[in-house]
Design a protein around this motif. Structure first.
Motif, mmCIF file in Angstrom:
data_model
loop_
_atom_site.group_PDB
_atom_site.id
_atom_site.type_symbol
_atom_site.label_atom_id
_atom_site.label_comp_id
_atom_site.label_asym_id
_atom_site.label_seq_id
_atom_site.Cartn_x
_atom_site.Cartn_y
_atom_site.Cartn_z
ATOM 1 N N MET A 1 -36.965 -39.569 17.158
ATOM 2 C CA MET A 1 -36.198 -38.407 18.357
ATOM 3 C C MET A 1 -35.147 -37.901 18.006
ATOM 4 N N ASN A 2 -35.305 -36.372 18.226
ATOM 5 C CA ASN A 2 -34.337 -35.414 17.801
ATOM 6 C C ASN A 2 -33.081 -35.467 19.002
ATOM 7 N N SER A 3 -31.930 -34.823 18.179
ATOM 8 C CA SER A 3 -31.104 -34.650 19.010
ATOM 9 C C SER A 3 -31.130 -34.089 20.265
ATOM 10 N N MET A 4 -32.010 -32.937 20.356
ATOM 11 C CA MET A 4 -32.158 -32.283 21.712
ATOM 12 C C MET A 4 -32.843 -33.254 22.705
ATOM 13 N N THR A 5 -33.844 -34.076 22.282
ATOM 14 C CA THR A 5 -34.367 -34.990 23.220
ATOM 15 C C THR A 5 -33.394 -36.063 23.661
ATOM 16 N N VAL A 6 -32.542 -36.501 22.744
ATOM 17 C CA VAL A 6 -31.396 -37.350 23.243
ATOM 18 C C VAL A 6 -30.566 -36.759 24.187
ATOM 19 N N ARG A 7 -30.085 -35.825 23.884
ATOM 20 C CA ARG A 7 -29.171 -34.981 24.838
ATOM 21 C C ARG A 7 -29.971 -34.876 26.309
ATOM 22 N N LEU A 8 -31.014 -34.369 26.055
ATOM 23 C CA LEU A 8 -31.692 -34.445 27.492
ATOM 24 C C LEU A 8 -31.599 -35.424 28.252
ATOM 25 N N LEU A 9 -31.926 -36.679 27.643
ATOM 26 C CA LEU A 9 -32.288 -37.760 28.369
ATOM 27 C C LEU A 9 -31.045 -38.507 28.773
ATOM 28 N N LEU A 10 -29.846 -38.406 27.899
ATOM 29 C CA LEU A 10 -28.694 -39.011 28.272
ATOM 30 C C LEU A 10 -27.580 -38.175 29.198
ATOM 31 N N SER A 11 -27.683 -36.831 28.992
ATOM 32 C CA SER A 11 -26.862 -35.905 29.833
ATOM 33 C C SER A 11 -27.618 -34.761 30.430
ATOM 34 N N PRO A 12 -28.507 -35.029 31.330
ATOM 35 C CA PRO A 12 -29.445 -33.806 31.874
ATOM 36 C C PRO A 12 -28.612 -32.763 32.449
ATOM 37 N N VAL A 13 -27.553 -32.935 33.164
ATOM 38 C CA VAL A 13 -26.665 -32.004 33.873
ATOM 39 C C VAL A 13 -26.317 -31.037 32.842
ATOM 40 N N ASN A 14 -25.522 -31.771 31.863
ATOM 41 C CA ASN A 14 -24.997 -31.025 30.659
ATOM 42 C C ASN A 14 -26.022 -30.173 29.953
ATOM 43 N N SER A 15 -27.271 -30.558 29.689
ATOM 44 C CA SER A 15 -28.025 -29.779 29.271
ATOM 45 C C SER A 15 -28.743 -28.721 30.015
ATOM 46 N N LEU A 16 -28.811 -28.804 31.052
ATOM 47 C CA LEU A 16 -29.137 -27.767 31.926
ATOM 48 C C LEU A 16 -28.085 -26.577 31.964
ATOM 49 N N LYS A 17 -26.768 -27.201 31.896
ATOM 50 C CA LYS A 17 -25.905 -25.868 31.674
ATOM 51 C C LYS A 17 -26.005 -25.302 30.335
ATOM 52 N N ALA A 18 -26.237 -26.126 29.296
ATOM 53 C CA ALA A 18 -26.461 -25.590 28.139
ATOM 54 C C ALA A 18 -27.752 -24.499 28.106
ATOM 55 N N VAL A 19 -28.621 -24.908 28.631
ATOM 56 C CA VAL A 19 -29.885 -23.972 28.674
ATOM 57 C C VAL A 19 -29.357 -22.592 29.295
ATOM 58 N N ARG A 20 -28.733 -22.724 30.494
ATOM 59 C CA ARG A 20 -28.217 -21.543 31.179
ATOM 60 C C ARG A 20 -27.306 -20.636 30.239
ATOM 61 N N MET A 21 -26.592 -21.387 29.475
ATOM 62 C CA MET A 21 -25.510 -20.728 28.489
ATOM 63 C C MET A 21 -26.352 -19.802 27.565
ATOM 64 N N MET A 22 -27.534 -20.463 27.105
ATOM 65 C CA MET A 22 -28.532 -19.663 26.047
ATOM 66 C C MET A 22 -29.029 -18.651 26.720
ATOM 67 N N ARG A 23 -29.590 -18.955 27.995
ATOM 68 C CA ARG A 23 -30.269 -17.736 28.504
ATOM 69 C C ARG A 23 -29.341 -16.630 28.665
ATOM 70 N N LYS A 24 -28.160 -16.741 29.340
ATOM 71 C CA LYS A 24 -27.094 -15.828 29.645
ATOM 72 C C LYS A 24 -26.800 -15.023 28.324
ATOM 73 N N SER A 25 -26.740 -15.846 27.071
ATOM 74 C CA SER A 25 -26.462 -15.012 26.036
ATOM 75 C C SER A 25 -27.602 -14.172 25.344
ATOM 76 N N GLY A 26 -28.675 -14.310 26.074
ATOM 77 C CA GLY A 26 -29.833 -13.646 25.397
ATOM 78 C C GLY A 26 -30.631 -14.429 24.300
ATOM 79 N N TRP A 27 -30.500 -15.742 24.261
ATOM 80 C CA TRP A 27 -31.163 -16.695 23.588
ATOM 81 C C TRP A 27 -30.660 -16.430 22.244
ATOM 82 N N VAL A 28 -29.301 -15.953 22.115
ATOM 83 C CA VAL A 28 -28.573 -15.876 20.374
ATOM 84 C C VAL A 28 -28.012 -17.314 20.323
#
Length: 78
Positions: A1-28
């Motif tokens: 299991m990679n770190s992204m999967t572990v983070r998605l499972l253990l902290s889904p709310v924080n992971s959603l915030k991270a994806v929103r931040m990535m999208r807002k930055s233009g995926w940079v």
């Protein structure tokens, strides 16, 4: 299991915030850098853990931009 999967499972709310931040930055910003930045924003007491582990390239860190040094004219020879 990679770190992204572990983070998605253990902290889904924080992971959603991270994806929103990535999208807002233009995926940079990488998922890891965005996840750490959103985690620190929600839990500032964990700031020390950001620097002790994972070492992403400095360009991907979600830190405020640095102010460039003032421009100085080259000295003229006498």
């Amino acid at each position: 299991m990679n770190s992204m999967t572990v983070r998605l499972l253990l902290s889904p709310v924080n992971s959603l915030k991270a994806v929103r931040m990535m999208r807002k930055s233009g995926w940079v910003i990488s998922f890891d850098a965005a996840w750490r930045a959103s985690r620190i924003a929600a839990h500032p007491d964990e700031l020390g853990y950001r620097d002790s582990g994972h070492g992403p390239p400095a360009a991907q860190e979600a830190l405020p931009p640095q102010v460039p040094p003032p421009h100085r004219e080259p000295r003229q020879p006498h």
